[in-house]
Design an enzyme around this catalytic site. Structure first.
Site, PDB file in Angstrom:
ATOM      1  N   TYR A  24       0.882  -1.275  -0.039  1.00 19.90           N
ATOM      2  CA  TYR A  24       0.127  -0.023   0.016  1.00 19.90           C
ATOM      3  C   TYR A  24       0.835   1.206   0.028  1.00 19.90           C
ATOM      4  CZ  TYR A  24      -2.848   3.775   1.914  1.00 19.90           C
ATOM      5  OH  TYR A  24      -3.407   5.053   1.997  1.00 19.90           O
ATOM      6  N   TYR A 129     -10.059  15.927   1.435  1.00 18.12           N
ATOM      7  CA  TYR A 129     -10.513  15.341   0.229  1.00 18.12           C
ATOM      8  C   TYR A 129     -11.896  15.815   0.428  1.00 18.12           C
ATOM      9  CZ  TYR A 129      -7.019  11.608  -0.954  1.00 18.12           C
ATOM     10  OH  TYR A 129      -5.840  11.155  -1.132  1.00 18.12           O
ATOM     11  N   HIS A 275       0.766  12.835  -7.004  1.00 16.55           N
ATOM     12  CA  HIS A 275       0.188  11.969  -5.946  1.00 16.55           C
ATOM     13  C   HIS A 275       1.162  10.811  -5.873  1.00 16.55           C
ATOM     14  CE1 HIS A 275      -3.945  11.666  -3.649  1.00 16.55           C
ATOM     15  NE2 HIS A 275      -3.090  10.636  -3.305  1.00 16.55           N
ATOM     16  N   SER A 307       6.305  14.219  -5.004  1.00 16.50           N
ATOM     17  CA  SER A 307       6.653  13.142  -5.876  1.00 16.50           C
ATOM     18  C   SER A 307       7.851  12.806  -6.370  1.00 16.50           C
ATOM     19  CB  SER A 307       5.477  13.072  -7.116  1.00 16.50           C
ATOM     20  OG  SER A 307       4.093  13.365  -6.481  1.00 16.50           O
ATOM     21  N   GLY A 329       6.450  12.350   0.860  1.00 16.74           N
ATOM     22  CA  GLY A 329       5.319  11.511   1.211  1.00 16.74           C
ATOM     23  C   GLY A 329       5.918  10.093   1.557  1.00 16.74           C
TER      24      GLY A 329
HETATM   25  C1  LIG Z   1       0.593   5.566   1.185  1.00 16.33           C
HETATM   26  C2  LIG Z   1       0.180   6.846   0.784  1.00 16.33           C
HETATM   27  C3  LIG Z   1      -1.084   7.295   1.253  1.00 16.33           C
HETATM   28  C4  LIG Z   1      -1.388   8.721   0.376  1.00 16.33           C
HETATM   29  N1  LIG Z   1      -2.564   9.245   1.063  1.00 16.33           N
HETATM   30  C5  LIG Z   1      -2.819  10.647   0.706  1.00 16.33           C
HETATM   31  C6  LIG Z   1      -3.988  11.135   1.046  1.00 16.33           C
HETATM   32  O1  LIG Z   1      -4.595  10.656   2.044  1.00 16.33           O
HETATM   33  N2  LIG Z   1      -4.100  12.462   0.562  1.00 16.33           N
HETATM   34  C7  LIG Z   1      -3.297  12.962  -0.286  1.00 16.33           C
HETATM   35  O2  LIG Z   1      -3.580  14.214  -0.589  1.00 16.33           O
HETATM   36  N3  LIG Z   1      -2.303  12.562  -0.719  1.00 16.33           N
HETATM   37  C8  LIG Z   1      -1.995  11.145  -0.390  1.00 16.33           C
HETATM   38  N4  LIG Z   1      -0.956  10.477  -0.837  1.00 16.33           N
HETATM   39  C9  LIG Z   1       0.016  11.538  -1.885  1.00 16.33           C
HETATM   40  C10 LIG Z   1       1.322  12.151  -0.978  1.00 16.33           C
HETATM   41  O3  LIG Z   1       0.643  13.201  -0.172  1.00 16.33           O
HETATM   42  C11 LIG Z   1       2.349  12.586  -1.769  1.00 16.33           C
HETATM   43  O4  LIG Z   1       1.478  13.523  -2.836  1.00 16.33           O
HETATM   44  C12 LIG Z   1       2.983  11.733  -2.381  1.00 16.33           C
HETATM   45  O5  LIG Z   1       3.172  10.467  -1.379  1.00 16.33           O
HETATM   46  C13 LIG Z   1       4.281  12.148  -2.896  1.00 16.33           C
HETATM   47  O6  LIG Z   1       5.142  11.269  -3.551  1.00 16.33           O
HETATM   48  P1  LIG Z   1       6.484  10.533  -2.812  1.00 16.33           P
HETATM   49  O7  LIG Z   1       5.725   9.488  -2.049  1.00 16.33           O
HETATM   50  O8  LIG Z   1       7.084   9.994  -4.202  1.00 16.33           O
HETATM   51  O9  LIG Z   1       7.089  11.597  -1.951  1.00 16.33           O
HETATM   52  C14 LIG Z   1      -0.540   9.399  -0.407  1.00 16.33           C
HETATM   53  C15 LIG Z   1       0.610   8.781  -0.809  1.00 16.33           C
HETATM   54  C16 LIG Z   1       1.012   7.723  -0.152  1.00 16.33           C
HETATM   55  C17 LIG Z   1       2.284   6.975  -0.866  1.00 16.33           C
END
Ligand SMILES: Cc1cc2nc3c(=O)[nH]c(=O)nc-3n(C[C@H](O)[C@H](O)[C@H](O)COP(=O)(O)O)c2cc1C
Length: 377
Positions: A24, A129, A275, A307, A329
């Protein structure tokens, strides 16, 4: 703590947490080429360094939205954190306070806005959200306001959930449906089980109040899915802008046109983001989308980027290409999954050290000067 880099934490996390949780966190959408590209695009960029500059004193501090932070990066919002490592939201919030960094709590996190606002001493940031049900959406915005949230991030790149093949194959759902495979997966990860025993089952702590109090975790998950809204458009955003009294940031922008429109609609900033490669598999990498977006919105509009950021060098490249601030993230969450709270601190130290060293090697002493560094395309 011996672990420092993203890859080291990732290897450790793979051993320490159940497969369903690791996938996940680690996975992307579709074939995951977008996820790989989000990192590779950083790796392809090259600097032209300057020499013969006194770099004895390097300052990594950065101001954003009226606050002075110790570092030019913070923690991005992540949902279902309690599945990845039970109690992770608190680690992130407490570490952010200790180190004077921002942490964005997700609507889908496992700890409530109110609990995190307590930890953050009224200086928390929250990601929304936008729920399909207007009354629920408004109530969450009002709760964030009441809790004193400083900056509201509205995520706009999830009109539908991305196709996360690993989660589908693992049958990821809440409650985790009992099966022999899942039972073995969990039983063979005792440290994770212990953390679960201490912190409790993963919850959707921000939305559970909008369902029947006796709703099962499964009903809650269904409610959460039904609330993700494909109807979010500029008109809905206008409504939220009118309701929300403080800083508003639009998260998940990759086109210069949308960036300009967000600015003109009264947003106080944007997050250029794919994302984390979890939505449109073949989206442009955020670091590659950034220069045109910066050119479109002008030099003064706050632009954050996330990202694919895996190191201090990547943070430097994002700022050199036009970002004001960077969000991490997977990196902090992989550090928690691989090494607990000590892992998170080690990861932050390592990114900060790497950034400091990168500035020195570039012949500059402040984060601001990155804007003048050359990255030939
Ligand atoms: C496990 C996971 C859950 C995430 N859940 C959300 C979320 O609830 N809301 C949101 O805006 N972005 C969510 N994201 C996106 C992160 O906020 C972010 O944009 C992203 O992880 C950045 O990329 P990186 O993981 O390569 O740093 C999620 C990312 C991951 C990996």
């Amino acid at each position: 703590m011996d672990l420092k880099t993203f890859d080291e934490f990732r290897r450790s996390a793979r051993r320490r947490i159940p497969r369903v949780a690791f996938d996940y966190l680690d996975g992307g959408s579709g074939t995951e080429v977008g996820l790989a590209e989000s990192v590779d695009a950083f790796e392809r960029l090259r600097f032209v360094p300057e020499v013969l500059v006194n770099v004895d004193r390097i300052d990594l501090s950065r101001s954003l939205f009226g606050r002075d932070f110790a570092l030019p990066f913070g923690f991005a919002p992540l949902g279902l954190t309690g599945l990845i490592w039970p109690g992770a939201d608190r680690f992130l919030a407490e570490t952010a306070v200790d180190r004077n960094m921002p942490h964005v709590l997700s609507t889908a996190a496992s700890t409530s806005i109110e609990d995190i606002a307590d930890i953050s001493g009224g200086k928390s940031w929250f990601q929304l959200y936008v729920a399909a049900d207007e009354a629920v959406a408004d109530d969450i915005v009002d709760r964030a306001d009441k809790a004193g949230v400083e900056v509201l991030f509205v995520t706009v790149d999830v009109p539908v959930p991305g196709l996360r093949m690993r989660d589908l194959r693992n049958g990821l759902q809440l409650p985790l449906r009992p099966s022999l495979r899942l039972g073995l997966d969990i039983a063979t990860h005792p440290a994770w089980c212990l953390a679960l025993a201490r912190s409790g089952m993963p919850r959707f702590a921000n939305i559970e109040r909008y369902t029947d109090p006796s709703a099962s975790a499964g009903q809650l998950a269904k409610f959460m899915a039904a609330q993700s809204s494909g109807r979010l458009d500029w008109a809905v955003l206008d409504r939220i802008r009118q309701r929300w009294p403080r800083k508003l940031v639009i998260k998940g922008v990759l086109s210069p046109g949308a960036a300009e429109r967000a600015r003109d609609a009264g947003a106080d900033g944007i997050v250029v983001s794919t994302h984390g490669g979890r939505q449109l598999n073949s989206a442009i990498a955020s670091i590659d989308a950034l220069p045109a977006i910066r050119a479109a919105v002008g030099p003064d509009f706050p632009v954050l980027l996330d990202s694919g950021v895996r190191s201090g060098e990547h943070v430097a490249k994002a700022i050199a290409r036009g970002a004001d601030f960077v969000l991490l993230g997977r990196l902090p969450m992989m550090a928690i999954a691989g090494g607990g709270e000590a892992g998170l601190n080690s990861a932050v130290d390592h990114v900060a050290d790497d950034l400091r060293r990168t500035l020195a090697l570039l012949g500059i002493t402040t984060v601001d000067e990155l804007a003048g560094c050359q990255i030939p395309s």
